[in-house]
Structures are given as C-alpha cells and as structure tokens.
Design an enzyme around this catalytic site. Structure first.
Site, short mmCIF file in Angstrom:
data_model
loop_
_atom_site.label_atom_id
_atom_site.label_comp_id
_atom_site.label_asym_id
_atom_site.label_seq_id
_atom_site.Cartn_x
_atom_site.Cartn_y
_atom_site.Cartn_z
N PRO A 192 -28.30 -6.69 24.11
CA PRO A 192 -28.15 -6.39 25.54
C PRO A 192 -26.85 -6.98 26.11
O PRO A 192 -26.21 -6.36 26.96
CB PRO A 192 -29.38 -7.05 26.17
CG PRO A 192 -30.40 -7.09 25.07
CD PRO A 192 -29.62 -7.28 23.80
N GLU A 212 -28.80 1.45 22.69
CA GLU A 212 -30.02 1.09 21.95
C GLU A 212 -29.97 -0.42 21.78
O GLU A 212 -29.23 -0.94 20.94
CB GLU A 212 -30.04 1.80 20.58
CG GLU A 212 -30.15 3.32 20.67
CD GLU A 212 -31.56 3.81 20.97
OE1 GLU A 212 -32.49 2.98 21.08
OE2 GLU A 212 -31.74 5.03 21.08
N CYS A 246 -34.85 -4.79 15.37
CA CYS A 246 -34.90 -4.76 16.85
C CYS A 246 -36.32 -4.56 17.36
O CYS A 246 -36.67 -5.05 18.42
CB CYS A 246 -34.00 -3.64 17.36
SG CYS A 246 -34.40 -2.03 16.65
P1 NAD Z 1 -24.08 -7.19 18.60
O1 NAD Z 1 -24.29 -6.69 19.97
O2 NAD Z 1 -23.57 -8.56 18.41
O3 NAD Z 1 -23.04 -6.22 17.80
C1 NAD Z 1 -23.22 -4.83 17.74
C2 NAD Z 1 -21.88 -4.17 17.55
O4 NAD Z 1 -21.07 -4.47 18.67
C3 NAD Z 1 -21.08 -4.62 16.31
O5 NAD Z 1 -20.46 -3.51 15.74
C4 NAD Z 1 -20.05 -5.58 16.89
O6 NAD Z 1 -18.84 -5.60 16.15
C5 NAD Z 1 -19.81 -4.99 18.26
N1 NAD Z 1 -19.39 -6.00 19.24
C6 NAD Z 1 -19.65 -7.33 19.24
N2 NAD Z 1 -19.09 -7.94 20.30
C7 NAD Z 1 -18.46 -6.95 21.01
C8 NAD Z 1 -17.69 -6.93 22.20
N3 NAD Z 1 -17.45 -8.05 22.89
N4 NAD Z 1 -17.21 -5.75 22.63
C9 NAD Z 1 -17.46 -4.62 21.95
N5 NAD Z 1 -18.17 -4.57 20.81
C10 NAD Z 1 -18.65 -5.73 20.33
O7 NAD Z 1 -25.47 -6.98 17.85
P2 NAD Z 1 -25.84 -7.33 16.35
O8 NAD Z 1 -25.93 -8.80 16.19
O9 NAD Z 1 -25.01 -6.55 15.39
O10 NAD Z 1 -27.33 -6.70 16.27
C11 NAD Z 1 -28.44 -7.37 16.77
C12 NAD Z 1 -28.87 -6.83 18.11
O11 NAD Z 1 -28.97 -5.42 18.07
C13 NAD Z 1 -30.26 -7.32 18.51
O12 NAD Z 1 -30.30 -7.58 19.89
C14 NAD Z 1 -31.15 -6.12 18.18
O13 NAD Z 1 -32.36 -6.10 18.88
C15 NAD Z 1 -30.25 -4.98 18.53
N6 NAD Z 1 -30.62 -3.77 17.82
C16 NAD Z 1 -31.14 -2.74 18.53
C17 NAD Z 1 -31.54 -1.58 17.86
C18 NAD Z 1 -32.14 -0.42 18.58
O14 NAD Z 1 -32.25 0.64 17.97
N7 NAD Z 1 -32.52 -0.55 19.84
C19 NAD Z 1 -31.39 -1.51 16.48
C20 NAD Z 1 -30.84 -2.58 15.81
C21 NAD Z 1 -30.45 -3.72 16.48
#
Ligand code: NAD
Length: 468
Positions: A192, A212, A246
């Site tokens: 989020p 998502e 997630c």
């Molecule tokens: P994250 O938000 O840290 O990273 C997701 C993506 O965003 C990565 O590709 C990352 O490089 C990019 N990112 C990171 N910082 C950024 C920034 N400042 N600006 C732009 N892009 C940036 O999430 P994560 O650790 O990879 O995944 C875990 C999270 O994702 C958990 O909260 C989980 O619940 C959620 N998730 C949701 C779903 C769903 O379908 N709803 C599925 C899987 C994971």
C-alpha cells in the site's frame, strides 16, 4: 538502462499502440497460446529461478505461479472473442430511436510493476489481460528476485518484439523513471505504501491505475468450525510460500470455546506438513525461505516486539540467518497494541486471538483497513452471513483459503487500502480496456431539444420528467 533508453522503449511502444489496437481476437489468442506453450516448455527453468531466489518449493512454483497462469490463459482464450465483440445494450426511453453498444478498446500503453513474492505469476498475469485487451506493455519485475526477473525477461524476449512487450529490470529508481512517462494504464502489485507513490505519479498523466495491494487479511474461526480442516486450511494458507503471500491469513480470531483445540490442532498440522519424517522443518523440501535479510530481521523484530509485551510462542521460534530460515511460528496472548497486530506480517508468523461474540470479531476487523481477503470458518450459515454483511473486504471466502486468486470467474483484488481495481478473467481485461459506449441514431432526431426554449417546451419538459 539509461533514462534515454527507457524513453526509447516507451516511444516505440507508443508508436505501435494504434497498430496493435487493430489486432483481432484470433491474433491475440495466438499470442496467448504461444505464451502458454512456452511456459509449459520451461517449467524446469521457472522452478529453478524461484528456488534460487528464495528456495520456493517446486510444487509451490507450479501451484502458485504456473498453474494460475495456465488457467488464466485458457479462460481468456475461451472467452476473448465474446469480450471483444460489441455488447449490445437495450435503449431507454430517453434514447429512443438509437441503438447502443459497448465496444472494449485497448487503453494503449501499459506499465506493469510486479512484486517479488510470486515473481513470475504477478508479471505475467496482468500481461495476459494486457495482451487480451490489445495493449502494449512494459514489465518492471522486482529487483529482490533477480533469477525470476531474468526468467521473465527471457520469456518476453523470446516471444515478443520490444515495441509490443518489453521487460525493464531495476529497482525503485527505474520504477520512478518509468512512472514519469505518460502511460495510459499502470497495473501495480505491491505494498500500500508504494501503491500511494504509484497513484500520485499516475495522477500527473491522468493514467488509470490498477493497484493490487496488501494488508492484514483476517481469518475468523467460530465455535461451529470443523477444527481439524480449518487448522489445515489456515496452516497451508499461512505457511505456503513461507507466509509471503498477499492473501495469506495474516492472523486468526477464534471463538474462545475452541481456542485451545484450534491451537493444538495447528501445532499437529505444522508437524504433519513440514516435519513428517521427524528430520526437522529445516530439512523440509516443502518450505520456502524468507526473501532477504531485511525481511528476515523485520519478522524477528515483529516477533520480539510481541513476546516482550506478553505474547506466547506456542509453536516454532527457531531461525537461521545464513539460510533466512524461520520455522512456522504460532503466537497466542496477542494484544491489539502489538506491532504484529497492526503491520502486515508477510512471513510465517500466525498470531491467534480469541473473541467472545461474533460482534466483537466483526468490530475488530472493521477497526482496521479493509482487508484484501477475509476468511470465515464456520458451519453456521447465519454466522457467516452476519460476518459477510457486516464487514468489507476485497474477497471473502467461507471454509476456503487462497484459491480466489486462481478463479477467473470472480474478480480478485482489494478495496481502498488493499487495492483499487480488479484482476482475473474479464475483470483484468476490463482494467486494460476502455469501455467505449457507442450510440447510433436509427430514426427520429433530437432537433426538438435545440434552442430557443419556449415556455411551452419547458412546461412540457417538466411534465414529461416522470415518464423518463
Ligand atoms: P513493494 O511495494 O515494496 O514493491 C513492489 C514493486 O514496486 C517492485 O517492483 C519495486 O521495485 C517497486 N517499488 C519499490 N519502491 C518503489 C517506489 N518508491 N516507487 C516506485 N516503485 C517502487 O512490494 P513487495 O515487497 O515487492 O511485495 C510485497 C507487498 O505486495 C505486500 O504488501 C503484499 O501484500 C503485496 N502484494 C499484493 C498482491 C495482490 O495481488 N494484491 C500480490 C502480491 C503482493
């Protein structure tokens, strides 16, 4: 990749997007089938990439990454022709003399930003919808799972021209550069916190977004639940992918009368699932590892914060930094003030809290952000209906866990803090499409609406309103 190179890829896709928009269902289906066939031919490479990244068990790569993609492609291939044909609408009285239909057209250039926990699935599942809709796509996989990211890139480079689908690898800096470009749609899967950054960036170009996201998904276990089956479902849902899912049950609210039975059962189940041969869970080939040291330390800090405030470890507790191993942990005596009851856990720790009345359980859920998933375990239909009616969640499952993600017949996604927009089947296709409403006049005219407006005309309008 330099910013100029990133811009170059984007520009190529922008130049190609109108051509791609003309492609019919047959062409898009052929692309999807090629992707499906290629993934089937490269199961071993996919499993090896996720194993290298965080020891994901082969079965969990097949179930959690490839099976979902195969089913999503088969479903899309089956229905795409219908989704792309004009959807005829019946005319209301105010539109008399016209015919109307909805035509889905591609939004254009799409950006897909993926997380690391299901690195293959969450890069390709939105891509399936983007291809079905007729969009171009740039995929930015997560930097935390480099082997899976390389696999995704190799698949794309093998199957697509860069002016149609491209993979740009990198971290948040690269994502920021991509987000500065005027994409037509951004499909982001992640936390989020980053979701808010993505939405702000999208606002600069008024790009539409699908977010998502995650958060805390509760499981409510009432006094009528089938405890042995519920314990198995919750343990599987929680410890699959080492809790890094997630939609994993984040914590359990259990009726006080079955609390101890449930905790004991979970204890047995953990042993049964991950230590059947008695060699220790660390030896289990069915148990993944934490993705990196940062998350390993984050989880242990959540645990110590809880135990220092009185939480009791009923199961597990062992960990090893060198292999980023944390055994499944079950915690009782948790309090709402603890970090573990406020932050998304995203790891193999299961806090269990007891409740007295169903209203208490519902109040607890409603105090937090709306969850991505809400799990209800009960044999009493009145109880499950009460919870369904009195809470809000992206998806709600009764006596079931996790499988909503792989069911293309229902929309998958969150609500507010857990997400905006949906994926799966037609819902994913619609995210990448503009539902263009088309009207065609067949007879008559609206000339009578033109000015000047006489008093008689206004009087007629006032009287006529109720007939519309
Ligand atoms: P994250 O938000 O840290 O990273 C997701 C993506 O965003 C990565 O590709 C990352 O490089 C990019 N990112 C990171 N910082 C950024 C920034 N400042 N600006 C732009 N892009 C940036 O999430 P994560 O650790 O990879 O995944 C875990 C999270 O994702 C958990 O909260 C989980 O619940 C959620 N998730 C949701 C779903 C769903 O379908 N709803 C599925 C899987 C994971």
């Amino acid at each position: 990749m330099t910013h100029a190179q990133i811009q170059g890829v984007f520009q190529k896709q922008k130049n190609n997007r109108l051509f791609l928009a003309q492609s019919d269902a047959k062409v898009r289906i052929a692309k999807l089938k090629r992707l499906q066939g290629y993934l089937l031919d490269h199961i071993a490479e996919a499993c090896s990439a996720t194993r290298e990244d965080f020891s994901k068990p082969e079965a969990e790569t097949i179930i959690g990454e490839l099976l979902v993609l195969q089913s999503e492609i088969s479903y899309t291939v089956k229905h795409l022709k219908r989704w792309l044909s004009p959807q005829k609408q019946s005319s209301t009285l105010s539109a008399i003399g016209t015919s109307a239909y909805i035509q889905y057209e591609p939004k254009g250039c799409a950006l897909i930003i993926a997380p690391w926990n299901y690195p293959i699935n969450l890069a390709f599942k939105p891509l399936i919808s983007a291809i079905a809709a007729g969009c171009t796509a740039i995929i930015k996989p997560s930097e935390l799972t480099p082997n899976s990211s390389a696999f995704v890139k190799s698949v794309v480079e093998h199957l697509f021209q860069p002016d149609e689908v491209a993979v740009i690898e990198g971290d948040a800096d690269v994502a920021t550069q991509l987000l500065s470009l005027p994409f037509n749609h951004i499909f982001f899967t992640g936390s989020p916190l980053v979701g808010k950054i993505v939405m702000k960036a999208a606002a600069e170009n008024l790009a539409s977004v699908t977010l998502e996201l995650g958060g805390k998904s509760p499981s409510i276990v009432d006094e009528t639940a089938d405890i042995p089956m519920t314990a198995r479902l919750i343990a599987w849902g929680k410890f699959f992918n080492n809790g890094q899912t997630c939609i994993a049950p984040d914590y359990v609210l259990v009726h006080h009368s079955v609390h101890d039975r449930f905790v004991n059962e979970i204890k047995n189940v953990v042993n049964e699932m991950y230590n059947k041969e008695g060699k220790g869970i660390e030896e289990s080939l069915s148990y993944a590892r934490i993705v990196n040291e940062k998350h390993f330390h984050r989880l242990l800090s959540l645990l110590s914060d809880a135990t220092e405030s009185g939480a009791v470890i009923k199961v597990g507790g062992e960990s090893r930094l060198s292999s980023r191993f944390i055994a499944p942990i079950v915690l009782t005596n948790v309090k709402d003030s603890m970090r573990i009851m406020n932050e998304e856990i995203f790891g193999p720790i299961l806090p269990i809290k007891s409740y007295g009345t169903l209203q208490e359980a519902v109040d607890h859920v409603n105090k937090g952000e709306k969850p991505l998933a809400l799990y209800i375990h009960s044999k009493n239909k009145n109880n499950s209906e009460f919870i369904l009616k009195n809470t809000s969640a992206g998806n709600a499952l009764v006596n079931e866990v996790l499988t909503q993600f792989g069911n293309p017949d229902i929309p998958f996604g969150g609500v507010n803090n857990s997400g905006i927009g949906k994926s799966n089947g037609i819902y994913g296709f619609q995210e990448f499409s503009n539902a263009k409403g088309v009207m065609r006049r067949r007879f008559g005219t609206v000339r009578f609406l033109f000015p000047p407006y006489s008093e008689r005309f206004v009087g007629w309008l006032k009287k006529g309103l109720k007939w519309v």
